[in-house]
Design an enzyme around this catalytic site. Structure first.
Site, PDB file in Angstrom:
ATOM      1  N   LYS A  16       0.824  -1.276   0.176  1.00 39.63           N
ATOM      2  CA  LYS A  16      -0.088   0.015  -0.156  1.00 39.63           C
ATOM      3  C   LYS A  16       1.008   1.819  -0.023  1.00 39.63           C
ATOM      4  O   LYS A  16       0.518   2.220  -0.785  1.00 39.63           O
ATOM      5  CB  LYS A  16      -0.844   0.126   0.966  1.00 39.63           C
ATOM      6  N   ARG A  88      -9.562   1.138   9.068  1.00 42.23           N
ATOM      7  CA  ARG A  88      -8.922  -0.459   9.125  1.00 42.23           C
ATOM      8  C   ARG A  88      -9.819  -1.237  10.008  1.00 42.23           C
ATOM      9  O   ARG A  88      -9.625  -2.806  10.315  1.00 42.23           O
ATOM     10  CB  ARG A  88      -7.352  -0.490   9.950  1.00 42.23           C
ATOM     11  N   ARG A 122      11.533  -6.252   4.815  1.00 34.55           N
ATOM     12  CA  ARG A 122      11.012  -4.829   4.457  1.00 34.55           C
ATOM     13  C   ARG A 122      12.096  -3.814   5.163  1.00 34.55           C
ATOM     14  O   ARG A 122      12.834  -3.639   6.300  1.00 34.55           O
ATOM     15  CB  ARG A 122       9.587  -4.633   5.352  1.00 34.55           C
ATOM     16  N   ARG A 155      11.823  -1.838  10.587  1.00 36.93           N
ATOM     17  CA  ARG A 155      10.828  -0.674  11.849  1.00 36.93           C
ATOM     18  C   ARG A 155      10.699  -1.743  12.871  1.00 36.93           C
ATOM     19  O   ARG A 155      10.786  -3.337  12.482  1.00 36.93           O
ATOM     20  CB  ARG A 155       9.399  -0.921  10.957  1.00 36.93           C
ATOM     21  N   ARG A 166       0.089  -8.685  13.195  1.00 33.63           N
ATOM     22  CA  ARG A 166      -0.669  -8.002  12.657  1.00 33.63           C
ATOM     23  C   ARG A 166      -1.397  -8.546  12.011  1.00 33.63           C
ATOM     24  O   ARG A 166      -2.234  -7.562  11.695  1.00 33.63           O
ATOM     25  CB  ARG A 166       0.818  -7.046  12.155  1.00 33.63           C
TER      26      ARG A 166
HETATM   27  P1  AMP Z   1       1.073   0.774   9.356  1.00 34.63           P
HETATM   28  O1  AMP Z   1       2.435   1.378   9.140  1.00 34.63           O
HETATM   29  O2  AMP Z   1      -0.407   0.678   8.263  1.00 34.63           O
HETATM   30  O3  AMP Z   1       1.267  -0.863   9.304  1.00 34.63           O
HETATM   31  O4  AMP Z   1       0.166   1.301  10.792  1.00 34.63           O
HETATM   32  C1  AMP Z   1       1.577   0.701  11.498  1.00 34.63           C
HETATM   33  C2  AMP Z   1       0.489   0.663  13.263  1.00 34.63           C
HETATM   34  O5  AMP Z   1       0.476   2.072  13.834  1.00 34.63           O
HETATM   35  C3  AMP Z   1      -0.384  -0.238  13.025  1.00 34.63           C
HETATM   36  O6  AMP Z   1      -0.187  -1.608  13.462  1.00 34.63           O
HETATM   37  C4  AMP Z   1      -1.122   0.287  13.747  1.00 34.63           C
HETATM   38  O7  AMP Z   1      -0.988  -0.049  15.719  1.00 34.63           O
HETATM   39  C5  AMP Z   1      -1.448   1.564  14.400  1.00 34.63           C
HETATM   40  N1  AMP Z   1      -2.007   2.093  13.088  1.00 34.63           N
HETATM   41  C6  AMP Z   1      -2.480   3.127  11.279  1.00 34.63           C
HETATM   42  N2  AMP Z   1      -3.280   3.418  10.617  1.00 34.63           N
HETATM   43  C7  AMP Z   1      -4.853   2.789  11.824  1.00 34.63           C
HETATM   44  C8  AMP Z   1      -5.306   3.025  11.632  1.00 34.63           C
HETATM   45  N3  AMP Z   1      -6.293   3.049  10.937  1.00 34.63           N
HETATM   46  N4  AMP Z   1      -6.660   2.390  13.006  1.00 34.63           N
HETATM   47  C9  AMP Z   1      -5.486   2.002  14.105  1.00 34.63           C
HETATM   48  N5  AMP Z   1      -4.239   1.401  14.140  1.00 34.63           N
HETATM   49  C10 AMP Z   1      -3.748   2.287  13.404  1.00 34.63           C
END
Ligand code: AMP
Length: 209
Positions: A16, A88, A122, A155, A166
């Site tokens: 994404k 999400r 990654r 990360r 996750r």
């Molecule tokens: P990502 O970079 O999109 O994988 O997001 C990293 C982390 O941020 C996720 O594992 C969640 O802990 C938090 N996070 C990001 N977007 C959301 C969302 N829309 N709702 C809840 N938690 C989020």
């Protein structure tokens, strides 16, 4: 007519962020990544960052209301957007419907095994945020960004113990959005196993139609 209000859906590691960053270059739309915004809040030690950090470190979702409050203004002021990592949950999707209509939701599909394989490999540039994969898209010089020379890092939540959670969280809370948007007739699915360029070409065709 080109579609300007776009959501990218899919499990972590589906591509994404990579696709969103390329789409920004070709469309000029605003990239809104809740993960990037939260990481920035954590790095700056803000109240929101401090509240979100423990959830993120475990690979759990940050509570809906914090996320909705954080993203609402950015969506309202953007002249066209690519949402990456939001919504999400069904509650977030329902809140989003009240903020703005959407033109298309693109679901990038990827299996659990592939998610685990990809996220483990990654790496991200600390300076410009460009995303690499040590297996499929390695940097030219180990540990350095091809574009800006910045340091590449892993990360915290891309470590094996967290990755599995996750994916489970994605399946339980986010995957139901596939049906949610199918029911609204705006979902298009793409096979995320294909090379980045092919996925990008398909998404470009979908949003230009
Ligand atoms: P990502 O970079 O999109 O994988 O997001 C990293 C982390 O941020 C996720 O594992 C969640 O802990 C938090 N996070 C990001 N977007 C959301 C969302 N829309 N709702 C809840 N938690 C989020």
């Amino acid at each position: 007519m080109a579609k300007r209000r776009i959501v990218l859906l899919g499990p972590p590691g589906a591509g994404k962020g990579t696709q969103a960053k390329r789409l920004v270059e070709t469309t000029g739309l605003t990239h809104l990544s809740t993960g990037d915004i939260l990481r920035d809040e954590v790095a700056h030690g803000t109240d929101l960052g401090n509240q979100a950090k423990a959830y993120m470190d475990r690979g759990d979702l940050v509570p809906d209301q914090l996320i909705i409050d954080m993203i609402r203004g950015r969506i309202e002021t953007a002249d066209g957007f690519i949402l990456d990592g939001f919504p999400r949950t069904v509650a977030q999707a329902e809140a989003l419907e009240k903020i703005t209509p959407l033109d298309v939701v693109i679901n990038i599909d990827l299996s659990r095994d592939e998610v685990i394989r990809r996220l483990s490999a990654r790496r991200v540039c600390r300076s410009c945020g460009r995303i690499y994969n040590l297996l499929s898209n390695p940097p030219q010089v180990a540990g350095k960004c091809d574009v800006c020379g910045g340091e590449l890092y892993q990360r915290d939540d891309d470590r094996p113990e967290v990755i599995k959670n996750r994916y489970d969280v994605y399946m339980a809370s986010t995957a139901p959005l596939i049906k949610f948007y199918q029911d609204r007739g705006i979902l298009v699915s793409t096979d995320g196993r294909r090379p980045t360029d092919e996925v990008f070409a398909q998404i470009t065709a979908v949003i230009s139609a």
